[in-house]
Scaffold this motif. Structure first.
Motif, PDB file in Angstrom:
ATOM      1  N   HIS A 148       0.838  -1.201   0.000  1.00  0.00           N
ATOM      2  CA  HIS A 148       0.000   0.000   0.000  1.00  0.00           C
ATOM      3  C   HIS A 148       0.867   1.242   0.000  1.00  0.00           C
ATOM      4  O   HIS A 148       2.052   1.181   0.343  1.00  0.00           O
TER       5      HIS A 148
ATOM      6  N   HIS B 297       8.189   4.448   4.582  1.00  0.00           N
ATOM      7  CA  HIS B 297       8.629   3.882   5.857  1.00  0.00           C
ATOM      8  C   HIS B 297      10.027   3.283   5.716  1.00  0.00           C
ATOM      9  O   HIS B 297      10.893   3.500   6.554  1.00  0.00           O
TER      10      HIS B 297
ATOM     11  N   LYS C 262      11.263  -4.554  12.075  1.00  0.00           N
ATOM     12  CA  LYS C 262      10.328  -4.022  13.072  1.00  0.00           C
ATOM     13  C   LYS C 262       9.147  -3.300  12.430  1.00  0.00           C
ATOM     14  O   LYS C 262       8.129  -3.102  13.071  1.00  0.00           O
TER      15      LYS C 262
ATOM     16  N   VAL D 202       4.428   2.372   2.212  1.00  0.00           N
ATOM     17  CA  VAL D 202       5.412   1.385   2.658  1.00  0.00           C
ATOM     18  C   VAL D 202       6.827   1.825   2.279  1.00  0.00           C
ATOM     19  O   VAL D 202       7.759   1.749   3.078  1.00  0.00           O
TER      20      VAL D 202
ATOM     21  N   GLU E  89       5.854  -2.484  10.734  1.00  0.00           N
ATOM     22  CA  GLU E  89       4.609  -3.242  10.752  1.00  0.00           C
ATOM     23  C   GLU E  89       4.285  -3.843   9.379  1.00  0.00           C
ATOM     24  O   GLU E  89       3.752  -4.941   9.279  1.00  0.00           O
ATOM     25  N   ASP E  90       4.613  -3.119   8.317  1.00  0.00           N
ATOM     26  CA  ASP E  90       4.241  -3.562   6.971  1.00  0.00           C
ATOM     27  C   ASP E  90       5.264  -4.505   6.352  1.00  0.00           C
ATOM     28  O   ASP E  90       5.067  -4.978   5.239  1.00  0.00           O
TER      29      ASP E  90
END
Ligand SMILES: Cc1ncc(C[n+]2csc(CCOP(=O)(O)OP(=O)(O)O)c2C)c(N)n1
Lengths: 102, 554
Positions: free
Chosen positions: A24, A30, A77, A27, A79-80
């Motif tokens: 999505h 991040h 670490k 990502v 989340e995605d």
């Protein structure tokens, strides 16, 4: 820990990281943010959705350095990020891509 | 089949998650949600006076309850104002869910009124964040936000919800399950055995406890481990209260403003058992020279903390409770007489000096007088500066979650709104906020919130009319050249407090300051307690930034 790695002094060994991530918008931000903030140079980056469109695969070409282990843990670490696999530089993905950059 | 707007759905999901109080400030992009909140009588909304205040109130609730709590802000300036409280929660691993309004989907990216890229802006500050593009996604996103905030190492999660998504109708069959934390990582029993062997074989072990012990609810277990293994125990700033300060094995707080003997004990240690702490530079000083003689066992729920600053001989990824439970049967009962005698000797030779302790108008004396007037049920919050360190050094903390301070980010302005949050979560407790005149001014507007909510919060203002800790650093390390650290005019805080509708007492003019203080602390409701402190009083000892912990001044 020194943060900026001089190109000349950095180990020349390259590493290919294969990430499976949730597909999505956001990502990439991040992941790239983690590397940029630590001035950890990413030489190459490639991202495509997988057959299961809810996931993507990201390939990162980076130089091996003493911070790589910590970098990988930080990426894990997120989340995605579903998984991180580490390959040697001999991995074909970026080599084949090189023909497009000649 | 259920049908409701995105805004109502968020509310129902918060209710299901057990949320009873939310803090924030409304604005255009979050008005649909506030409208739904207005019709809801299960959730109490506390109107902050600045979004940062609202964020810290949520933190205060979370630091006391241990559960994720919620703050709200509108788009643009509302969200930017919230950012500091989110960053603070990230560095101290506090579970929190921030919900922000955003401009309507179609206007994102157009520089619309009050548009900022809240999602992009909060990527590096949150544990995770979401931009919700369809109200149906809320069914998944809201429970996910709570699950992530409270799983593993806790942290803040932000959910950005465009205005039209709040208004969008959603139909669904059932509510999603209430979020619960992830299963805990499996404990590596081989590593546990190895760790136990090292503890049993060591001659001069030290137990080093961090905030993770509190997050895991493992304070009692940590004390049991210390008692069983005969382990002198030091605590980080975040861990104060995990072991009662008067416990015979406690060697107090380590680090930049730790007592001399504490840092000397660490220098002698042959084994450091680090539990739920992260070798922060304010705690360990120059990393290469910290505990030079010690092997290291490091326990943390966050695998990225292991080997990050110091390479551990045994690294254990796990929940502190489970790890200590697994360790206890393997750790031999030891009296360790020679080592404990050596520790006692260092303690006696290099104790923390607390001059003027019986004068309630001196810095240590005021901290002591507050402690004397209260019991261990009180909650103690601080702002950031000298006053924070004096309280950390001198207040007798005896239980986890008794002490709320901004450790990682060191945010001035933390104290008052966090104390308000603590009082919201635990209205039966007295909450004290030790503050400085610099810090108090950073969120002083929350005095209005405090008066409105009539909470039992006592603001103890240690007023040196300066940015004391900055003045101290300039005096010690910048050739005694104070720059921008002394205020030229004094503020009348008593009038300000009264103007906001708070009770106020002045210890400067009190005939019997200890009695005035005790009375003010006992009287229910909010109160400002003012006391002038000499600007030339510094926090000692002090490790110069970047130096080894043994190079203390003072
Ligand atoms: C938001 C913020 N800005 C700046 C600082 C840097 N800083 C650390 S302590 C301090 C002075 C604090 O003064 P005060 O609250 O009066 O407390 P004192 O040290 O005098 O007890 C400053 C400016 C900070 N920690 N937080």
């Amino acid at each position: 820990m020194s943060m900026v790695i001089e190109r000349e002094t950095a180990a020349v060994t390259k590493v290919v990281l294969e990430l499976e991530v949730a597909n999505h918008a956001g990502v990439m931000s991040h992941i790239c943010g983690l590397f940029a903030r630590r001035a950890f140079n990413v030489e190459g980056i490639l991202c495509m959705p997988l057959a299961d469109a809810s996931r993507s695969r990201i390939w990162l070409l980076v130089f091996e350095d003493e911070r790589l282990e910590q970098m990988i843990k930080q990426v894990e670490k997120l989340e995605d990020v579903i998984s991180v696999v580490r390959h040697g530089a001999e991995h074909a993905v970026f080599e084949r891509l090189e023909t497009f950059f000649r | 089949m259920m049908q409701m707007t995105g805004a109502e759905l968020i509310l129902r999901l918060l209710e299901r998650q057990g949320i009873e109080t939310v803090c924030g400030i409304p604005g255009g992009a979050i008005l649909p949600f506030y409208d739904a909140l207005g019709q809801c009588d299960t959730i109490h909304h506390v109107l902050a006076r600045h979004e940062q205040g609202g964020g810290f109130m949520a933190q205060g609730m979370a630091r006391v309850s241990g559960k994720p709590e919620v703050c709200l802000a509108s788009s643009g300036p509302g969200a930017t104002n919230l950012v500091t409280a989110i960053a603070d929660a990230k560095l101290d691993s506090i579970p929190m869910v921030a919900i922000t309004g955003q401009v309507p989907l179609g206007m994102i990216g157009t520089d619309a009124f009050q548009e900022v890229d809240t999602y992009g802006m909060t990527i590096p500050l949150t544990k995770h964040n979401f931009l919700v593009r369809d109200a149906n996604d809320l069914l998944e996103v809201i429970p996910e936000a709570f699950r992530i905030a409270m799983s593993g190492r806790p942290g803040p999660v932000l959910v950005d919800v465009p205005k039209d998504v709040q208004c969008q109708m959603v139909s669904f069959e059932d509510y999603p399950p209430v979020a619960v934390p992830n299963a805990l990582p499996e404990v590596d029993l081989l590593a546990i055995e190895k760790a136990a062997e090292m503890i049993n074989a060591s001659e001069r072990p030290v137990l080093y406890l961090g905030g993770g012990v509190i997050h895991s609810g493992a304070s009692h277990l940590a004390v049991t481990l210390a008692e069983q293994g005969g382990l002198p125990t030091t605590m980080t700033l975040m861990a104060l209260g995990t072991m009662p300060i008067d416990h015979p094995l406690s060697i107090g707080m380590l680090g930049m403003h730790g007592a001399r003997y504490t840092n000397y004990v660490l220098e002698e240690a042959d084994l450091l058992i680090c539990v739920g702490a992260r070798f922060d530079d304010r705690a360990i000083g120059k990393a290469a020279e910290f505990c030079p003689r010690a092997k290291i066992i490091h326990v943390d729920i966050d695998p990225a903390e292991l080997h990050k600053i110091k390479t551990a001989h045994v690294g254990i990824t796990g929940d502190v409770t489970q790890v200590i439970e697994a360790l206890l049967p393997l750790v031999q009962v030891k009296l360790r007489e020679p080592w404990l005698a050596q520790v006692a000797d260092l303690k006696q030779r290099f104790p923390l000096a607390k001059p003027d302790l019986d004068n309630p108008r001196s810095h240590y004396g005021l901290v002591q007088a507050v402690a004397d007037a209260l019991d261990d049920e009180a909650v103690i919050a601080t702002d950031v500066g000298q006053h924070q360190m004096w309280v950390a050094q001198a207040y007798p903390f005896r239980r986890p979650r008794q002490w709320l301070t901004s450790g990682g980010l060191g945010t001035m302005g933390f104290g008052l709104p966090t104390a308000i949050g603590a009082a919201l979560a635990a209205p039966e407790r007295t909450v004290v906020c030790f503050t400085g005149d610099g810090s108090l001014k950073m969120n002083i507007q929350e005095m209005a919130t405090l008066a409105e909510e009539a909470l039992n919060v006592k603001i103890v203002l240690m007023n040196n009319n300066s940015l004391g800790l900055v003045y101290q650093q300039q005096s010690m390390f910048y050739g005694k050249r104070p720059v921008a650290s002394k205020y030229k005019r004094a503020v009348n805080f008593l009038k300000i407090a009264e103007g906001f509708g708070l009770d106020a007492v002045d210890l400067d003019t009190a005939e019997n300051p200890a009695a005035t203080l005790a009375e003010a602390l006992q009287r229910p409701g909010p109160c400002l307690i003012h006391c002038s402190i000499d600007r030339e009083e510094f926090v000692y000892p002090m490790v110069p930034p970047g130096a080894a912990n043994t190079e203390m001044i003072g």
